[in-house]
Design a protein around this motif. Structure first.
Motif, PDB file in Angstrom:
ATOM      1  N   GLU A   1       4.007  -0.284  -2.978  1.00 16.48           N
ATOM      2  CA  GLU A   1       3.872  -1.538  -2.235  1.00 16.48           C
ATOM      3  C   GLU A   1       2.441  -1.736  -1.752  1.00 16.48           C
ATOM      4  OE1 GLU A   1       6.172  -3.861   1.373  1.00 16.48           O
ATOM      5  OE2 GLU A   1       5.768  -1.715   1.587  1.00 16.48           O
ATOM      6  N   GLU A   2       1.822  -0.659  -1.296  1.00 18.30           N
ATOM      7  CA  GLU A   2       0.465  -0.765  -0.765  1.00 18.30           C
ATOM      8  C   GLU A   2      -0.534  -1.146  -1.856  1.00 18.30           C
ATOM      9  OE1 GLU A   2      -1.527   2.878   0.654  1.00 18.30           O
ATOM     10  OE2 GLU A   2      -1.655   1.848   2.582  1.00 18.30           O
ATOM     11  N   PHE A   3      -0.310  -0.674  -3.072  1.00 18.98           N
ATOM     12  CA  PHE A   3      -1.259  -0.919  -4.157  1.00 18.98           C
ATOM     13  C   PHE A   3      -1.074  -2.297  -4.776  1.00 18.98           C
ATOM     14  CE2 PHE A   3      -2.735  -0.688  -8.560  1.00 18.98           C
ATOM     15  CZ  PHE A   3      -4.019  -0.202  -8.388  1.00 18.98           C
ATOM     16  N   TYR A   4       0.175  -2.721  -4.939  1.00 22.52           N
ATOM     17  CA  TYR A   4       0.439  -3.934  -5.713  1.00 22.52           C
ATOM     18  C   TYR A   4       0.700  -5.174  -4.869  1.00 22.52           C
ATOM     19  CZ  TYR A   4       0.676  -1.118  -9.927  1.00 22.52           C
ATOM     20  OH  TYR A   4       0.369  -0.289 -10.970  1.00 22.52           O
ATOM     21  N   VAL A   5       0.929  -5.021  -3.580  1.00 25.27           N
ATOM     22  CA  VAL A   5       1.272  -6.171  -2.750  1.00 25.27           C
ATOM     23  C   VAL A   5       0.107  -6.488  -1.827  1.00 25.27           C
ATOM     24  CG1 VAL A   5       2.848  -7.089  -1.019  1.00 25.27           C
ATOM     25  CG2 VAL A   5       3.717  -5.630  -2.864  1.00 25.27           C
ATOM     26  N   ALA A   6      -0.424  -7.698  -1.975  1.00 20.73           N
ATOM     27  CA  ALA A   6      -1.557  -8.102  -1.154  1.00 20.73           C
ATOM     28  C   ALA A   6      -1.119  -8.680   0.187  1.00 20.73           C
ATOM     29  CB  ALA A   6      -2.406  -9.134  -1.905  1.00 20.73           C
TER      30      ALA A   6
ATOM     31  N   PRO B   1       6.750   1.053   6.551  1.00 16.83           N
ATOM     32  CA  PRO B   1       5.738   1.460   7.542  1.00 16.83           C
ATOM     33  C   PRO B   1       4.835   2.560   7.003  1.00 16.83           C
ATOM     34  CG  PRO B   1       7.847   2.451   8.063  1.00 16.83           C
ATOM     35  CD  PRO B   1       8.103   1.515   6.911  1.00 16.83           C
ATOM     36  N   ASP B   2       3.668   2.690   7.630  1.00 14.20           N
ATOM     37  CA  ASP B   2       2.743   3.749   7.231  1.00 14.20           C
ATOM     38  C   ASP B   2       3.322   5.139   7.448  1.00 14.20           C
ATOM     39  OD1 ASP B   2       0.797   2.120   6.263  1.00 14.20           O
ATOM     40  OD2 ASP B   2      -0.471   2.175   8.056  1.00 14.20           O
TER      41      ASP B   2
ATOM     42  N   GLY C   1       1.289 -10.073 -11.018  1.00 14.90           N
ATOM     43  CA  GLY C   1       0.451  -8.927 -11.304  1.00 14.90           C
ATOM     44  C   GLY C   1       0.345  -8.217  -9.990  1.00 14.90           C
ATOM     45  N   HIS C   2      -0.740  -8.447  -9.286  1.00  9.38           N
ATOM     46  CA  HIS C   2      -0.783  -8.107  -7.874  1.00  9.38           C
ATOM     47  C   HIS C   2      -0.184  -9.293  -7.128  1.00  9.38           C
ATOM     48  CE1 HIS C   2      -3.426  -4.992  -9.228  1.00  9.38           C
ATOM     49  NE2 HIS C   2      -3.521  -4.514  -7.999  1.00  9.38           N
TER      50      HIS C   2
ATOM     51  N   ALA D   1      12.552  -6.482  -3.969  1.00 10.12           N
ATOM     52  CA  ALA D   1      11.959  -5.587  -4.968  1.00 10.12           C
ATOM     53  C   ALA D   1      12.143  -4.125  -4.576  1.00 10.12           C
ATOM     54  CB  ALA D   1      10.476  -5.906  -5.137  1.00 10.12           C
ATOM     55  N   LEU D   2      11.846  -3.778  -3.322  1.00 11.62           N
ATOM     56  CA  LEU D   2      11.947  -2.381  -2.888  1.00 11.62           C
ATOM     57  C   LEU D   2      13.395  -1.902  -2.892  1.00 11.62           C
ATOM     58  CD1 LEU D   2       9.386  -2.459   0.054  1.00 11.62           C
ATOM     59  CD2 LEU D   2       9.095  -1.311  -2.158  1.00 11.62           C
TER      60      LEU D   2
END
Length: 397
Positions: free
Chosen positions: A65-70, A76-77, A347-348, A363-364
């Motif tokens: 999620e962190e890489f592909y979702v802007a 949570p972290d 994409g992103h 999605a998750l």
């Protein structure tokens, strides 16, 4: 860590264990352990395997999620701490190996059988998912994942430590498993009464070799694996197993379990870097992730042995399928991500707002369900079939 406890420990008769193939050795543990009372059930250990694999899955879902979702993120972290699932697996592995080999010490023949059992447990299913990953790897660039680059195929399928990313990305943990099995098998050839002494000497050797680990840490090699402080997590599990079969692990269960999870949370809060497999300071990882894992495992065992609390059955079921889930989840996430992007033509993912959060949630949730479904089907259709074939092979020898 990817083994099943004997039936008299789990209280489950429908699932045959992989480490026990001789029914004569499935009697009460107190017959082999200095008059200690029998250990009736340890389903919490299987449930904690379920916790461990879910921690790892959520760790990778968070990274995805962190890489592909802007836009805004749902996870949570705190999910960054999910790498601690590996440490929990390692401690469980040590405990299970000690419990499942009681009464089998003192012979090279038993040690050889142990090596065969472990190899047949680890490699066949690993090769199944390595083959599946190879199929995805051979797809044109961009159709599955951008994780893979150059791959040493021979080293990957042999589970030999390598500097480049292996074909199955989670292989690095199996390198540690196999090293532990190798040393434990040697200890199995000695007297059972000398096991604790051997484990203590192993700890001393690891501490003395700490400087060598710093020297070799820049290159992945068998020497680095052999001197990695994470091995102490296996040893801690072994020592806990010895306490368990002698009637211990009954007090302070709730306190230990809560303390372990709290310390994991504090590790996420205070530790200065991402807690994943690439953290160079493994001694810090042992302190921040390994020690809490020991407390969590002890707490789960003590709570059940003290008849105070058993973890939910759905976690036990996930625990049984944890090896399949662990091996398959990165491949499933890579393919599932492409399937989702094909549906939404992304994409992103860009933008913000509540619609993006809904999109992320769908999605998750879908990816998590897919991971559990594929892992569960693999356990039922492939892993159990391989286990039955392994039992037939060992019984014929």
């Amino acid at each position: 860590c990817f083994v099943s406890l004997p039936e008299h420990l789990l209280g489950k008769t429908g699932c045959q264990p992989y480490v026990e193939d001789n029914k004569q050795d499935r009697g009460d543990i107190h017959k082999m352990a200095c008059g200690a009372p029998p250990v009736e059930k340890l389903e919490n250990v299987q449930a904690l395997r379920g916790v461990a694999v879910l921690l790892v899955v959520f760790y990778h879902l968070h990274g995805l999620e962190e890489f592909y979702v802007a836009g805004p993120h749902l996870l949570p972290d705190l999910c960054r701490i999910g790498g601690c699932g590996v440490d929990l697996f390692f401690v469980i592995s040590g405990l299970v190996m000690v419990v499942s080999t009681q009464g089998r010490f003192g012979s090279w023949q038993e040690a050889r059988r142990f090596f065969v059992r472990r190899a047949l447990r680890i490699y066949p299913l690993f090769w199944v998912f390595s083959l599946a990953t190879m199929g995805v790897y051979l797809l044109p660039a961009g159709q599955a994942s951008n994780v893979w680059g150059e791959v040493n195929l021979l080293a990957s399928v042999a589970l030999w430590p390598q500097e480049i990313t292996p074909l199955l990305i989670v292989s690095w943990t199996l390198w540690h498993e196999l090293y532990f099995y190798g040393v434990f098998g040697v200890l199995l050839s000695g007297r059972e009464q000398a096991l604790r002494r051997g484990l203590v000497l192993w700890v001393v050797a690891l501490v003395m070799a700490g400087g060598l680990y710093w020297w070799w840490q820049q290159a992945v090699s068998p020497l680095r694996i052999a001197t990695d402080p994470m091995t102490l997590e296996f040893i801690a599990g072994c020592l806990m197993g010895q306490v368990l079969i002698r009637g211990g692990c009954r007090k302070w269960g709730a306190l230990s379990l809560v303390a372990g999870f709290v310390l994991w949370g504090l590790a996420w809060w205070f530790y200065p870097v991402d807690l994943d497999a690439t953290v160079p300071d493994r001694w810090l990882r042992l302190a921040f992730l390994g020690i809490p894992a020991m407390l969590v495992l002890y707490g789960g065992v003590a709570l059940e042995r003290g008849r105070r609390w058993r973890m939910p059955r759905w976690l036990v079921r996930i625990g049984y399928a944890s090896y399949s889930i662990y091996l398959s989840h990165m491949l499933v996430l890579a393919v599932g991500r492409r399937m989702w992007f094909a549906v939404i033509d992304g994409g992103h993912i860009q933008g913000a707002g509540w619609l993006d959060l809904v999109d992320n949630g769908v999605a998750l949730t879908g990816l998590l369900a897919l991971v559990l479904a594929v892992g569960g089907l693999s356990y039922r259709l492939i892993e159990q079939w391989l286990a039955a074939a392994t039992r037939r092979l060992l019984s014929s020898r």
